[in-house]
Motif scaffolding. Structure first.
Motif, mmCIF file in Angstrom:
data_model
loop_
_atom_site.group_PDB
_atom_site.id
_atom_site.type_symbol
_atom_site.label_atom_id
_atom_site.label_comp_id
_atom_site.label_asym_id
_atom_site.label_seq_id
_atom_site.Cartn_x
_atom_site.Cartn_y
_atom_site.Cartn_z
ATOM 1 N N PRO A 137 -40.341 32.268 -4.487
ATOM 2 C CA PRO A 137 -40.804 32.450 -6.100
ATOM 3 C C PRO A 137 -40.361 34.002 -6.369
ATOM 4 C CG PRO A 137 -42.641 32.269 -4.372
ATOM 5 C CD PRO A 137 -41.510 31.740 -3.534
ATOM 6 N N TRP A 138 -40.185 35.079 -5.386
ATOM 7 C CA TRP A 138 -39.666 36.299 -5.552
ATOM 8 C C TRP A 138 -38.362 36.475 -5.814
ATOM 9 C CZ3 TRP A 138 -36.612 37.072 -1.647
ATOM 10 C CH2 TRP A 138 -36.730 36.387 -0.554
ATOM 11 N N LYS A 139 -37.621 35.406 -5.663
ATOM 12 C CA LYS A 139 -36.115 35.736 -5.350
ATOM 13 C C LYS A 139 -35.524 35.697 -6.848
ATOM 14 C CE LYS A 139 -31.794 33.880 -3.644
ATOM 15 N NZ LYS A 139 -31.111 32.610 -3.109
ATOM 16 N N GLN A 140 -34.743 36.635 -7.026
ATOM 17 C CA GLN A 140 -33.993 36.819 -8.569
ATOM 18 C C GLN A 140 -32.577 36.595 -8.203
ATOM 19 O OE1 GLN A 140 -35.168 40.904 -10.253
ATOM 20 N NE2 GLN A 140 -36.477 41.075 -8.522
ATOM 21 N N ASN A 141 -32.055 36.314 -9.531
ATOM 22 C CA ASN A 141 -30.803 35.970 -9.564
ATOM 23 C C ASN A 141 -29.742 37.023 -9.024
ATOM 24 O OD1 ASN A 141 -28.395 34.434 -10.390
ATOM 25 N ND2 ASN A 141 -28.032 35.431 -12.414
ATOM 26 N N SER A 142 -28.912 36.695 -7.959
ATOM 27 C CA SER A 142 -28.334 37.605 -7.529
ATOM 28 C C SER A 142 -26.645 37.082 -7.235
ATOM 29 C CB SER A 142 -28.819 38.084 -5.822
ATOM 30 O OG SER A 142 -27.993 38.925 -5.426
ATOM 31 N N PHE A 143 -25.875 37.613 -6.364
ATOM 32 C CA PHE A 143 -24.736 37.105 -5.882
ATOM 33 C C PHE A 143 -24.876 36.474 -4.668
ATOM 34 C CE2 PHE A 143 -22.703 41.258 -7.886
ATOM 35 C CZ PHE A 143 -22.755 40.903 -9.107
ATOM 36 N N PRO A 144 -24.014 35.301 -4.134
ATOM 37 C CA PRO A 144 -24.111 34.415 -2.945
ATOM 38 C C PRO A 144 -24.068 35.940 -1.944
ATOM 39 C CG PRO A 144 -22.494 33.600 -4.223
ATOM 40 C CD PRO A 144 -22.648 35.074 -4.784
ATOM 41 N N VAL A 145 -24.883 35.600 -0.822
ATOM 42 C CA VAL A 145 -25.056 36.160 0.210
ATOM 43 C C VAL A 145 -24.387 35.582 1.515
ATOM 44 C CG1 VAL A 145 -26.844 37.833 -0.414
ATOM 45 C CG2 VAL A 145 -27.553 36.022 0.851
ATOM 46 N N ALA A 241 -18.879 36.698 -3.468
ATOM 47 C CA ALA A 241 -19.722 37.545 -4.273
ATOM 48 C C ALA A 241 -18.920 38.131 -5.262
ATOM 49 C CB ALA A 241 -19.817 38.739 -3.217
ATOM 50 N N THR A 242 -17.365 38.134 -4.975
ATOM 51 C CA THR A 242 -16.542 39.139 -5.918
ATOM 52 C C THR A 242 -16.636 37.909 -7.176
ATOM 53 O OG1 THR A 242 -15.351 40.298 -4.469
ATOM 54 C CG2 THR A 242 -14.173 39.767 -6.682
ATOM 55 N N LYS A 243 -16.084 36.748 -7.099
ATOM 56 C CA LYS A 243 -16.066 35.677 -8.154
ATOM 57 C C LYS A 243 -17.584 35.583 -8.980
ATOM 58 C CE LYS A 243 -15.607 30.745 -8.741
ATOM 59 N NZ LYS A 243 -15.479 29.521 -8.127
ATOM 60 N N ALA A 244 -18.808 35.783 -8.340
ATOM 61 C CA ALA A 244 -19.782 35.642 -8.993
ATOM 62 C C ALA A 244 -20.106 37.023 -9.896
ATOM 63 C CB ALA A 244 -21.062 35.720 -8.104
ATOM 64 N N ASP A 246 -17.669 38.808 -10.982
ATOM 65 C CA ASP A 246 -16.637 38.624 -12.081
ATOM 66 C C ASP A 246 -17.278 37.854 -13.112
ATOM 67 O OD1 ASP A 246 -15.088 40.544 -10.775
ATOM 68 O OD2 ASP A 246 -13.771 38.772 -10.028
ATOM 69 N N GLU A 247 -17.717 36.673 -12.711
ATOM 70 C CA GLU A 247 -18.197 35.791 -13.737
ATOM 71 C C GLU A 247 -19.594 36.476 -14.616
ATOM 72 O OE1 GLU A 247 -19.362 32.256 -11.411
ATOM 73 O OE2 GLU A 247 -17.140 31.455 -11.498
ATOM 74 N N MET A 248 -20.176 37.292 -14.003
ATOM 75 C CA MET A 248 -21.510 37.876 -14.553
ATOM 76 C C MET A 248 -21.147 39.145 -15.310
ATOM 77 S SD MET A 248 -24.510 37.149 -11.715
ATOM 78 C CE MET A 248 -25.759 38.185 -12.749
ATOM 79 N N GLY A 249 -19.886 39.412 -15.285
ATOM 80 C CA GLY A 249 -19.186 40.983 -15.908
ATOM 81 C C GLY A 249 -19.928 42.051 -15.354
ATOM 82 N N ILE A 250 -20.111 42.069 -14.067
ATOM 83 C CA ILE A 250 -20.933 43.089 -13.292
ATOM 84 C C ILE A 250 -19.659 43.547 -12.371
ATOM 85 C CG2 ILE A 250 -22.497 43.923 -11.543
ATOM 86 C CD1 ILE A 250 -23.666 42.984 -14.191
ATOM 87 N N PRO A 251 -19.307 45.049 -12.678
ATOM 88 C CA PRO A 251 -18.140 45.585 -11.833
ATOM 89 C C PRO A 251 -18.854 46.029 -10.545
ATOM 90 C CG PRO A 251 -19.287 47.187 -13.491
ATOM 91 C CD PRO A 251 -19.711 45.902 -13.695
ATOM 92 N N MET A 252 -18.416 45.800 -9.639
ATOM 93 C CA MET A 252 -18.928 45.748 -8.178
ATOM 94 C C MET A 252 -17.896 46.213 -7.152
ATOM 95 S SD MET A 252 -21.435 44.668 -6.361
ATOM 96 C CE MET A 252 -21.816 45.382 -4.680
ATOM 97 N N GLY A 253 -18.355 47.224 -6.224
ATOM 98 C CA GLY A 253 -17.174 47.711 -5.298
ATOM 99 C C GLY A 253 -17.830 47.347 -3.936
ATOM 100 N N PHE A 254 -16.869 47.108 -2.932
ATOM 101 C CA PHE A 254 -17.016 46.883 -1.731
ATOM 102 C C PHE A 254 -16.303 48.029 -0.805
ATOM 103 C CE2 PHE A 254 -17.744 42.758 -3.792
ATOM 104 C CZ PHE A 254 -18.863 42.420 -3.105
#
Length: 329
Positions: A137-145, A241-244, A246-254
């Motif tokens: 119930p506490w989990k929010q929408n995130s990228f795959p881990v 994670a990168t695909k997710a 990109d689909e959400m329009g969130i710039p992500m660094g690794f």
């Protein structure tokens, strides 16, 4: 000197011995010797004032720094709050330096949430990976881990749900990470979240990605997660994670690293009767690292994502430089 195994083992035994637990002349002598040799060589300083002097020397050499307030493994919320202040002070110090002196601020999530809670959250995330109907119930929408090949052997029995207090502590920890990220946004300095051992990495990735989603909507990545290329599932998780993102329009660094917990990861897997999560050879690790680097360089050429190549390996550096030139970066 630190490439000499027996010397390092002896040093660890001395630092962990009872003689270092109380004030005495031997303890003082050991600490003084360590401070003026190994510590000064590897560490920027004991506080932000000393670190600032080191940063200025590095900048004069034409280099930028990643500022790391090196704390980890907390057991209670008071310690987490104390550590957050240290991280915030580090960012504040970086803000007073000339622009571009600091390329990023580095943090470990185990410094901002109790280790036992991160283990509990990771257990629950692993069980949900086994059984998608398992409700969190506490989990929010995130990228795959996880990927399909991610190891789940740390959680062999269905874990109990988080208690109300644990949910409160999780929210508090998440808010600490968000507060640090907000400070980084204010300073215009990215936040790099280090990877740690597999037992807690699912929770670390989950919280890192939540932070990126919350604060990464201005066109430039403010949050960098870390991928450990010595893990067999590293490239798959990076791709997912990168695909997710990109689909959400969130710039992500690794940040790409090889990894630092090889011995302990292999021992845990072996003790539970499972195959090691680490690649079977150093050549496979090199290949995974270079594949991940090439993928990220290609990805950032056509997106707002970003990559940090953290490696001492000359061949990896050369391959990445050649790839970047080919792509016109």
């Amino acid at each position: 000197m630190v490439s000499i195994g027996p010397l390092v083992d002896f040093g660890i035994r001395v630092m962990n011995s009872r003689i270092m637990e109380t004030d005495n002349i031997v303890r003082d002598a050991v600490l003084e010797a360590v401070r003026h040799t190994f510590y000064n060589h590897f560490c920027a300083g004991e506080d932000v004032v000393e670190a600032r002097r080191c940063i200025e020397r590095v900048n004069e050499a034409g280099l930028r720094v990643m500022l790391d307030f090196a704390v980890e493994y907390t057991s209670n919320n008071d310690a987490c709050d104390h550590n957050l202040k240290g991280f915030l002070d580090s960012v504040q110090s970086a803000m007073s330096l000339p622009p571009s002196s600091v390329s990023s601020v580095v943090a470990k999530v185990t410094a901002m949430l109790p280790l036992s809670l991160l283990e509990r959250v990771s257990d629950l995330l692993r069980w949900q990976q086994r059984d998608p109907s398992f409700n969190l119930p506490w989990k929010q929408n995130s990228f795959p881990v996880f990927s399909d090949s991610s190891p789940l052997y740390h959680t062999l029995e269905k874990p109990e749900p988080l208690t109300p207090q644990e949910e409160i502590d999780l929210q508090s920890g998440q808010e600490r990470l968000w507060k640090l990220c907000e400070k980084c946004v204010q300073a215009k300095i990215p936040l790099t979240v280090d990877a740690e051992h597999i037992a807690v990495q699912p929770a670390i990735d989950y919280l890192t990605y939540l932070t990126a989603i919350k604060h990464g909507k201005n066109g430039n990545p403010i949050v960098y997660g870390t991928i450990q290329a010595y893990l067999k599932d590293a490239k798959e998780r990076l791709l997912l994670a990168t695909k997710a993102a990109d689909e959400m329009g969130i710039p992500m660094g690794f940040k790409l690293v090889r990894g630092a917990y090889m011995s302990s990861e292999r021992k845990i897997a072996s003790s539970l009767g499972y195959e090691s999560p680490i690649h079977n050879s150093i050549q496979e690790t090199h290949a995974c690292y270079n594949d991940c680097a090439a993928f990220m360089l290609e990805n950032i050429a056509n997106s707002s994502n970003a990559v940090i190549l953290a490696t001492h390996n000359v061949e990896s550096g050369s391959l990445a430089a050649t790839k970047a030139i080919e792509l016109g970066d």
